[in-house]
Design an enzyme around this catalytic site. Structure first.
Site, PDB file in Angstrom:
ATOM      1  CG  HIS A  75     -67.238  35.155  39.905  1.00 25.32           C
ATOM      2  ND1 HIS A  75     -67.367  35.614  38.613  1.00 25.32           N
ATOM      3  CD2 HIS A  75     -67.756  33.901  39.912  1.00 25.32           C
ATOM      4  CE1 HIS A  75     -67.916  34.680  37.869  1.00 25.32           C
ATOM      5  NE2 HIS A  75     -68.161  33.626  38.633  1.00 25.32           N
ATOM      6  NE  ARG A 103     -65.888  23.874  30.578  1.00 22.32           N
ATOM      7  CZ  ARG A 103     -66.037  24.810  31.497  1.00 22.32           C
ATOM      8  NH1 ARG A 103     -65.322  25.916  31.449  1.00 22.32           N
ATOM      9  NH2 ARG A 103     -66.893  24.666  32.478  1.00 22.32           N
ATOM     10  CE  LYS A 116     -63.998  33.435  32.674  1.00 26.38           C
ATOM     11  NZ  LYS A 116     -65.178  32.923  32.004  1.00 26.38           N
ATOM     12  CB  SER A 163     -63.749  28.520  33.311  1.00 29.20           C
ATOM     13  OG  SER A 163     -64.460  29.514  32.660  1.00 29.20           O
ATOM     14  CG  ASP A 205     -62.464  30.695  30.108  1.00 23.72           C
ATOM     15  OD1 ASP A 205     -62.700  29.563  30.560  1.00 23.72           O
ATOM     16  OD2 ASP A 205     -63.340  31.571  30.003  1.00 23.72           O
TER      17      ASP A 205
HETATM   18  N1  URA Z   1     -68.808  30.798  34.119  1.00 24.30           N
HETATM   19  C1  URA Z   1     -67.556  30.794  33.583  1.00 24.30           C
HETATM   20  O1  URA Z   1     -66.948  31.846  33.391  1.00 24.30           O
HETATM   21  N2  URA Z   1     -67.001  29.610  33.298  1.00 24.30           N
HETATM   22  C2  URA Z   1     -67.623  28.433  33.510  1.00 24.30           C
HETATM   23  O2  URA Z   1     -67.044  27.403  33.237  1.00 24.30           O
HETATM   24  C3  URA Z   1     -68.930  28.450  34.048  1.00 24.30           C
HETATM   25  C4  URA Z   1     -69.499  29.654  34.352  1.00 24.30           C
END
Ligand code: URA
Length: 453
Positions: free
Chosen positions: A94, A180, A199, A195, A173
C-alpha cells in the site's frame, strides 16, 4: 435498538459519554470504540455525534490499543476475504499516495510471477495524487469492479487481481471517511491508519509492505510525520497478526517520467518489459524484494530483489500482467502496443524560462497540474480523462538551458493546458548553481515489524 456491547447488568454505552471521554483525553475501552463503529455503520447514532467524536480523536489522539481496536472494529464491519486455502502466502503493498507512482501495476504481476498471491484492492486518485484504479481503467475494457467471487477466480487463475473497494469491504470506513472529508478530520494519523489498515487487512493477506511517501508531493511533507504514521501502521498490523514492513520513500519529484493515467500504464509496461526509468525500477525492485521476503518466497530481501530483476528481464512479470488484463476484460493489444492506449489530441511544451539547474520541484503542484488537465478529480463526481498528463524532461539536479523543455503537456483542452503550464512553471525552482549537498536517497529508511525481521 441494539446495545450488543454492554456487559449484562452494566449501563449501556452512550455516544455522548464516549465523546466526552475522548474530549477529555481519556483512553476508550475496546467496547466503547466498537460501539461507535457499529452504531455509525448501522446509522444508529447521528452524523453530528460521530463528527464530534472524530474531532475529539483528531485533537486528543488515540493510544496504540485504541488504534488497534478502531482498526479491528472497522475491519469487522464488513467482509474479510478467506484466502487460507490458497497454496502460497498472500501479500500486498500500500502506498500513501504520490505523483507518477505506478508501482502497483508492476508489483502485482511481478510478485505473482514469483509464486505468491497478490489480492490487491486499490483506490482512486485522491487530491493531487493518482489512483491505481484510474490507471487500470485507461486500459480499454479493464474491469476494476469485479464482484468478490470473480476477483477470487482471477486470483486463483493468475496469482494477482486488482479491483476497487466493494460495498462489502469495511463499510464503516466508507461512512467515516465521508464524514471526515467534510468535517476537517481527515488529517489524523490514527484515523488514517485505521482507515487504510481496515481495508487492506480485509483482503485476507499474510503480509503487507507499506510505501509511506514523504516530500513536496506527499501528504506527509515532513519525514518525521511519515515515520510516525509508518510506525503506527506497522504496529497495528503486527498486533493483528500480519507481517509488516514500511519503507519511507522520497516524493520530492514525480516517480519516473510520466504522470497521467495512460502515460503511467505505458511506463509501467516499460518496467515490466525490463526497461523504464531508473528511479521507478529501483523502487519497484525494492518493494518487490520486501514483498517476496515477507511472503516467505525469499530468505533475504536481497534475494527477493535478485529474483524480481530476473522476472522483469525475462518477460515473466509482463506475461503475468497480460494474463491479468485478459482475465479482467481488458484489451491486451493496448498492453502489447501501448500506442493503442488512449492518447491526447494535443501536446504543449513547457520551456525553461532560464539557464540553470533544477534545485527543487513542488511535486504537489505537478500533481495538481495533472488534475487540472482532467487526469484526476477536482470533485468526487468528476470523470477522469485517461489520455491527458505530463511527460517530465527535467528532474532534480538536472541542468537546463533557457527555452529547453522542462515538460510536455498531453492535453485535450487549450484552457486546461494553459492552467497546467502555469502550475508546472511555478513548480520548478531553477538556480545558477547545482543543488548543494548529496542527493537524498529515494528509499530513506525501513521500519520493520518484529515478525518481518
Ligand atoms: N487513504 C485512506 O484510505 N484513508 C485515509 O484516511 C487517508 C488516505
Amino acid at each position: 435498538m441494539t446495545r450488543p456491547l454492554t456487559p449484562l447488568g452494566s449501563n449501556p454505552i452512550r455516544a455522548v459519554d464516549v465523546i466526552r471521554k475522548k474530549r477529555d483525553g481519556q483512553e476508550l475501552t475496546s467496547a466503547e470504540i466498537q460501539y461507535v463503529v457499529q452504531a455509525c455503520t448501522s446509522g444508529e447514532i447521528p452524523d453530528y455525534q460521530i463528527s464530534a467524536w472524530l474531532m475529539a480523536v483528531v485533537l486528543r489522539g488515540l493510544t496504540r490499543a485504541e488504534t488497534s481496536a478502531l482498526t479491528d472494529s472497522m475491519l469487522r464491519s464488513g467482509e474479510i476475504l478467506d484466502l487460507s486455502d490458497l497454496p502460497a502466502a498472500k501479500v500486498d503493498k500500500h502506498s500513501t499516495g504520490g505523483v507518477g507512482d505506478k508501482t502497483s501495476l508492476v508489483l502485482a504481476p511481478l510478485v505473482a510471477a514469483a509464486g505468491l498471491f497478490v489480492p490487491m484492492i486499490s483506490g482512486r486518485g485522491l487530491g493531487h495524487t493518482g489512483g491505481t484504479l484510474d490507471k487500470l481503467e485507461a486500459i480499454p475494457g479493464f474491469n476494476v469492479n469485479l464482484p468478490l467471487p470473480q476477483f477470487r477466480r482471477v486470483l486463483d487463475a493468475c496469482g494477482c487481481a486488482m479491483i476497487g473497494q466493494t460495498s462489502e469491504i469495511a463499510p464503516a470506513d466508507r461512512k467515516l471517511y465521508a464524514l471526515r472529508d467534510v468535517t476537517g478530520t481527515v488529517e489524523s494519523p490514527y484515523l488514517i491508519c485505521a482507515s487504510i489498515m481496515s481495508k487492506k487487512l480485509a483482503e485476507g493477506i499474510d503480509a503487507l509492505v507499506l510505501d509511506v511517501k514523504t516530500g513536496s508531493g506527499a501528504f506527509m511533507k515532513k519525514e518525521q510525520d511519515a515515520a510516525f504514521l509508518a510506525e503506527l501502521m506497522v504496529e497495528t498490523g503486527e498486533h493483528m497478526g500480519k507481517k509488516m514492513v514500511a519503507l519511507i520513500t522520497g516524493m520530492d519529484q514525480p516517480l519516473g517520467l510520466k504522470v497521467g493515467n495512460s502515460l503511467e500504464v505505458e511506463e509501467a509496461v516499460d518496467v515490466l518489459r525490463g526497461g523504464g526509468p531508473e528511479d521507478l525500477k529501483e523502487l519497484c525492485i525494492e518493494l518487490a524484494g520486501w514483498m517476496l521476503h515477507s511472503g516467505g518466497a525469499a530468505d533475504a530481501v536481497e534475494e527477493g530483489k535478485t529474483v524480481s530483476r530476473k522476472l522483469l528481464a525475462s518477460g515473466e512479470a509482463f506475461e503475468k500482467f497480460r494474463q491479468m488484463v485478459i482475465l479482467q476484460g481488458g484489451d491486451v493489444r493496448a498492453i502489447d502496443e501501448p500506442a493503442r492506449l488512449p492518447h491526447s489530441k494535443f501536446k504543449l511544451e513547457v520551456a525553461s524560462p532560464k539557464d540553470g539547474f533544477i534545485v527543487a520541484i513542488d511535486c504537489e503542484a505537478m500533481g495538481r497540474a495533472s488534475v487540472a488537465l482532467g487526469g484526476g478529480r477536482e470533485k468526487k463526481e468528476d470523470s477522469v480523462d485517461p489520455a491527458v498528463g505530463i511527460v517530465v524532461h527535467r528532474k532534480l539536479g538536472d541542468q537546463v538551458s533557457g527555452r529547453e523543455p522542462l515538460c510536455t503537456i498531453h492535453h485535450n483542452s487549450e484552457a486546461r493546458a494553459r492552467q497546467a503550464a502555469r502550475l508546472l512553471l511555478e513548480s520548478y525552482q531553477i538556480a545558477s548553481t547545482p543543488p548543494a549537498g548529496e542527493k537524498p536517497p529515494l528509499i530513506r529508511h525501513v521500519i520493520r515489524g518484529a515478525a518481518a525481521k
